[in-house]
Write a protein that holds these residues in place. Structure first.
Motif, short mmCIF file in Angstrom:
data_model
loop_
_atom_site.label_atom_id
_atom_site.label_comp_id
_atom_site.label_asym_id
_atom_site.label_seq_id
_atom_site.Cartn_x
_atom_site.Cartn_y
_atom_site.Cartn_z
N LEU A 1 0.83 -1.21 0.00
CA LEU A 1 0.00 0.00 0.00
C LEU A 1 0.86 1.26 0.00
CD1 LEU A 1 -2.74 -1.09 2.58
CD2 LEU A 1 -3.04 -0.82 0.11
N PHE A 2 1.92 1.25 0.81
CA PHE A 2 2.80 2.42 0.90
C PHE A 2 3.52 2.68 -0.43
CE2 PHE A 2 7.06 4.14 1.69
CZ PHE A 2 6.73 5.36 2.28
N ILE A 3 4.03 1.61 -1.04
CA ILE A 3 4.77 1.77 -2.30
C ILE A 3 3.86 2.29 -3.40
CG2 ILE A 3 5.90 0.47 -4.16
CD1 ILE A 3 7.23 -1.24 -2.01
N VAL A 4 2.66 1.73 -3.51
CA VAL A 4 1.74 2.18 -4.57
C VAL A 4 1.33 3.63 -4.32
CG1 VAL A 4 -0.54 1.82 -5.60
CG2 VAL A 4 0.91 -0.15 -5.07
N HIS B 1 0.38 4.37 -10.20
CA HIS B 1 -1.01 4.81 -10.07
C HIS B 1 -1.78 4.41 -11.33
CE1 HIS B 1 0.10 8.10 -6.89
NE2 HIS B 1 0.36 6.87 -6.51
N GLY B 2 -2.10 3.12 -11.39
CA GLY B 2 -2.83 2.58 -12.53
C GLY B 2 -3.77 1.47 -12.07
N PRO B 3 -4.66 1.02 -12.95
CA PRO B 3 -5.67 0.02 -12.56
C PRO B 3 -5.10 -1.23 -11.92
CG PRO B 3 -6.18 0.91 -14.72
CD PRO B 3 -4.84 1.47 -14.33
N LEU C 1 -4.46 -4.28 -6.89
CA LEU C 1 -3.52 -4.90 -5.95
C LEU C 1 -3.69 -4.30 -4.56
CD1 LEU C 1 -1.17 -6.78 -5.33
CD2 LEU C 1 0.40 -5.04 -6.21
N CYS C 2 -3.93 -3.00 -4.48
CA CYS C 2 -4.17 -2.36 -3.18
C CYS C 2 -5.46 -2.88 -2.55
CB CYS C 2 -4.25 -0.84 -3.35
SG CYS C 2 -2.65 -0.07 -3.63
N MET C 3 -6.49 -3.08 -3.37
CA MET C 3 -7.74 -3.66 -2.85
C MET C 3 -7.47 -5.05 -2.26
SD MET C 3 -10.50 -2.70 -5.82
CE MET C 3 -10.44 -1.11 -6.64
#
Length: 315
Positions: free
Chosen positions: A49-52, A59-61, A66-68
């Motif tokens: 989460l932190f890296i994204v 910052h893409g779909p 992946l964050c979800m």
């Protein structure tokens, strides 16, 4: 309330979670790998989460999905492990009736959400490989947000009958659950009323939710493989297929777990209870540990961002 309580009651105020029956003497030792898994799951998924969040190029779909997945893994681990560890460490086996229903709801809800997220990730790979020129116009941020909202709403509404049905049933034999957490079928087994509706609805959820999700994932990958095999060179085929490897590993970890549970449930009478409980716990809690590792190892952008983070801190 003692573990041997078998008095008649229609609405118990508490249930008793046994942890891993037959291995009570080893609960402290068993807690060590489970605690380690929880720590790894927390650190790994928060790292994703932190890296994204901090890397604009991610910052893409694909990385939003992946964050979800990382958030759902964190919620699943936190829904199960704190209470499990309190049983192992402090013999804190009692759980309130409402708390048990709440835990059951969240476990099944999150598992349903994870299945939906895997379908969304399959859709992302399908669009990226089969329609690369239209990728940015098809999977826009509003579309990704709508997909995420649909996944959450489906996961939350489909399993809502589980706690509603469980709360309406009388429990007149025992309040002892031979697990370290509350799940639907474990509570159904304790009810002394007709539970056919609960059993049929559980089958409906398995086949019409997870079954449909598996169908759509398989359909996506049939189209993906057709597109890959139409590429002119072997290197291009391998490079394109390499973008799907992480997702395929995560799918296998999730659905093999479901198949394992189904088989173990069918043949549980031939399996020692403590072995069934121990392996079931491992298989339920392993994907939240493996998912960030799989994506961390297989995704070059995440590796590079993580390396820059450590190099910057060490400088």
């Amino acid at each position: 309330m003692s573990d041997s309580n078998t008095t008649d009651f229609t609405n118990p105020s508490t249930f008793i979670l046994l942890g891993i029956p037959g291995l009570e003497a080893a609960h402290v030792w068993i807690s060590i790998p489970f605690c380690t898994m929880y720590i790894i799951a927390i650190l790994g998924n928060f790292t994703i989460l932190f890296i994204v969040k901090t890397e604009p190029s991610l910052h893409g779909p694909m990385y939003y999905f992946l964050c979800m997945l990382a958030i759902s893994d964190l919620l699943l681990s936190t829904s199960i492990l704190p209470k499990m560890l309190s049983i192992f460490w402090f013999n804190s086996r009692e759980i309130g009736f409402s708390a048990c229903l709440t835990q059951m709801y969240f476990i099944h809800c999150i598992l349903g959400m994870e299945s939906g997220i895997l379908v969304a990730m399959a859709l992302d790979r399908y669009v990226a490989i089969c329609h690369p020129l239209r990728y940015s116009t098809i999977l826009t941020n509003p579309v990704v947000a709508k997909i995420g909202l649909a996944v959450v709403l489906r996961g939350g509404t489909v399993v809502l009958p589980f706690p509603i049905l469980a709360s309406q049933r009388p429990y007149c034999t025992t309040n002892i659950i031979p697990k370290p957490y509350c799940v639907h079928m474990a509570m159904v087994k304790l009810a002394c009323a007709d539970t056919h509706i609960s059993s049929y609805y559980d089958l409906f959820v398995q086949f019409c939710v997870n079954g449909l999700d598996m169908f759509f994932i398989a359909l996506s990958y049939i189209q993906i493989l057709r597109a890959i095999f139409s590429l002119p060179t072997k290197d291009a085929r391998l490079k394109t297929f390499g973008t799907c490897i992480s997702h395929l590993f995560v799918i296998l970890a999730f659905y093999i777990r479901g198949l394992f549970f189904a088989l173990m449930y069918q043949f549980s009478q031939n399996v020692p209870g403590h072995f069934y409980a121990l392996i079931a716990n491992v298989y339920l809690l392993l994907p939240p540990v493996l998912n960030p590792i799989i994506y961390g190892v297989r995704t070059k952008q995440i590796q590079d961002r993580l390396l820059r983070l450590f190099i910057h801190k060490g400088a």
